[in-house]
Design a protein around this motif. Structure first.
Motif, PDB file in Angstrom:
ATOM      1  N   PRO A  49      12.059   0.034  -8.866  1.00 51.81           N
ATOM      2  CA  PRO A  49      12.795  -0.485  -8.210  1.00 51.81           C
ATOM      3  C   PRO A  49      12.921  -1.185  -7.364  1.00 51.81           C
ATOM      4  N   ARG A  50      12.367   0.319  -6.066  1.00 56.01           N
ATOM      5  CA  ARG A  50      13.093   0.272  -5.086  1.00 56.01           C
ATOM      6  C   ARG A  50      11.618  -0.989  -4.219  1.00 56.01           C
ATOM      7  N   LEU A  51      10.716  -0.981  -4.743  1.00 57.22           N
ATOM      8  CA  LEU A  51       9.969  -1.047  -4.599  1.00 57.22           C
ATOM      9  C   LEU A  51       9.642  -2.832  -4.780  1.00 57.22           C
ATOM     10  N   GLN A  52       9.714  -3.037  -5.958  1.00 56.23           N
ATOM     11  CA  GLN A  52       9.645  -4.590  -6.759  1.00 56.23           C
ATOM     12  C   GLN A  52      11.248  -5.149  -5.764  1.00 56.23           C
ATOM     13  N   HIS A  84       1.104  -1.414  -0.374  1.00 57.25           N
ATOM     14  CA  HIS A  84       0.254   0.149  -0.165  1.00 57.25           C
ATOM     15  C   HIS A  84       0.673   1.320   0.029  1.00 57.25           C
ATOM     16  N   GLN A  85       2.164   1.389  -0.474  1.00 55.01           N
ATOM     17  CA  GLN A  85       2.724   2.395  -0.551  1.00 55.01           C
ATOM     18  C   GLN A  85       2.140   3.143  -1.641  1.00 55.01           C
ATOM     19  N   ASN A  86       2.541   4.676  -1.962  1.00 56.06           N
ATOM     20  CA  ASN A  86       1.920   5.617  -2.672  1.00 56.06           C
ATOM     21  C   ASN A  86       3.216   5.879  -3.124  1.00 56.06           C
ATOM     22  N   VAL A  87       3.545   4.481  -4.341  1.00 56.79           N
ATOM     23  CA  VAL A  87       4.209   4.902  -4.998  1.00 56.79           C
ATOM     24  C   VAL A  87       4.063   3.408  -6.529  1.00 56.79           C
ATOM     25  N   SER A  88       4.544   3.963  -7.439  1.00 61.26           N
ATOM     26  CA  SER A  88       4.289   3.335  -8.560  1.00 61.26           C
ATOM     27  C   SER A  88       5.352   1.571  -8.005  1.00 61.26           C
ATOM     28  N   ARG A  89       4.450   0.824  -8.995  1.00 61.68           N
ATOM     29  CA  ARG A  89       4.415  -1.066  -8.939  1.00 61.68           C
ATOM     30  C   ARG A  89       5.838  -0.790  -9.173  1.00 61.68           C
ATOM     31  N   SER A  90       6.491  -0.174 -10.559  1.00 62.19           N
ATOM     32  CA  SER A  90       7.192  -0.588 -11.156  1.00 62.19           C
ATOM     33  C   SER A  90       8.751  -0.039 -10.066  1.00 62.19           C
TER      34      SER A  90
END
Length: 345
Positions: free
Chosen positions: A107-110, A99-105
């Motif tokens: 790189p840090r989230l991935q 649920h972080q307000n960042v894009s799914r793409s």
């Protein structure tokens, strides 16, 4: 074997220099002789065979077995508890990442999601090495009706027998036996002295002169058990639902499986047949139990439970036994039968 023969065999095993391998249900005998134990049992409702081998005396084995089972269970439960806590924490982190307000793409989230997935795999992989809660053979439970009570002044038996005979052969003479109230009498004696014959005479006498409900376990179980019936049909002849439910419950407490409750009695073991006779006595609310060697087919796991139940039973017990634990824990009065009669020990 009678007690004299058992004690002779104990001395032989204790003194001999050759290896001895034996099977026994007699805890006192095992304690007095064995210096190594092979314990074979069926766990998980008799589905999983298990054996334990240890080079130590029986009492030591029981002590260490109980301690090890408790430790294994504690460790197994803690491993499961710790795993659940880790999974809950992991889910919290995963949900925050999702649920972080960042894009799914991004790189840090991935990278974080990949790391979390690998962490979950490692956690799940670790569960393969978790200890299981130990499975052990379960002891049977004997639930005699606690409301059964024979008044302490109630005369159960007044027997006077000039001679005890079988097939026109005199075995003993001048037998006198008086039993009152909830007395628990055990008769010992050498083999072939007529203990089982005397027990049958006692049963006939009580039946003739008393209105008390009597339960009988003969030496030969087939004297009372129809091998073509199932345990359920032996216990319940009317088909009444309430009686059937009670029979299933009692047999379940004796660790009968569903299949064993429905198969014919001829396929049951000696211990199961003995349990079936005891269930019949319990369901009938018997006030006098006449038992011919009641513990002889029970394992060391079940015998202590039966002895405790019989010791607490509120009715009278008249029995023949060679089991020294039974004699110590259940019998309030012991008589020895000899060729000269009955002698109180």
């Amino acid at each position: 074997m009678d007690i004299g023969t058992i004690e002779w065999l104990e001395r032989f095993i204790q003194q001999t220099s050759i290896p001895v391998i034996f099977v026994s249900h007699d805890e006192t005998f095992i304690s007095n002789t064995a210096n190594a134990i092979i314990h074979i049992e069926l766990t998980n409702r008799k589905q999983t065979p298990k054996y334990t081998f240890t080079r130590e005396p029986y009492e030591s084995y029981l002590f260490h077995r109980e301690n090890n089972l408790q430790k294994q269970e504690q460790i197994a439960k803690k491993q499961v508890s710790d795993y659940k806590k880790q999974v809950n924490k992991w889910h919290d982190v995963w949900n925050k990442a999702e649920h972080q307000n960042v894009s799914r793409s991004d790189p840090r989230l991935q990278k974080k999601i990949k790391s979390l997935k690998n962490q979950k795999k490692r956690m799940d992989k670790a569960t393969e090495d978790f200890l299981e809660i130990p499975g052990v053979e379960e002891a049977s439970e004997f639930h005699f009706d606690s409301t059964i009570h024979v008044h302490r002044h109630k005369k159960i038996l007044e027997l006077s027998l000039e001679t005890l005979e079988i097939a026109n052969k005199q075995l003993s003479q001048n037998i006198k036996l008086s039993i009152t109230g909830e007395e628990k009498v055990a008769i010992i004696g050498e083999n072939r002295i007529g203990k089982s014959t005397l027990l049958k005479i006692i049963m006939d006498q009580i039946k003739e002169h008393s209105s008390l409900k009597i339960g009988y376990m003969p030496q030969n179980y087939e004297d009372l058990l129809d091998p073509t019936l199932s345990p359920i049909r032996f216990l319940v002849t009317t088909g009444e639902k309430e009686a059937m439910t009670k029979a299933f419950t009692h047999l379940g407490s004796m660790k009968f499986t569903s299949d064993e409750m429905q198969q014919t009695i001829r396929h049951l073991s000696g211990g199961q047949k003995a349990k079936l006779l005891l269930v019949k006595m319990i369901m009938d609310g018997c006030e006098v139990l006449i038992l011919d060697e009641p513990t002889r087919n029970f394992s060391p796991l079940t015998t202590p439970v039966l002895c405790q139940a019989l010791a607490q039973y509120g009715g009278a017990i008249i029995s023949v036994s060679h089991d020294r634990r039974y004699l110590k824990e259940v019998a309030s009065t012991i008589y020895e039968l000899t060729s000269e009669g009955l002698t109180k020990k």
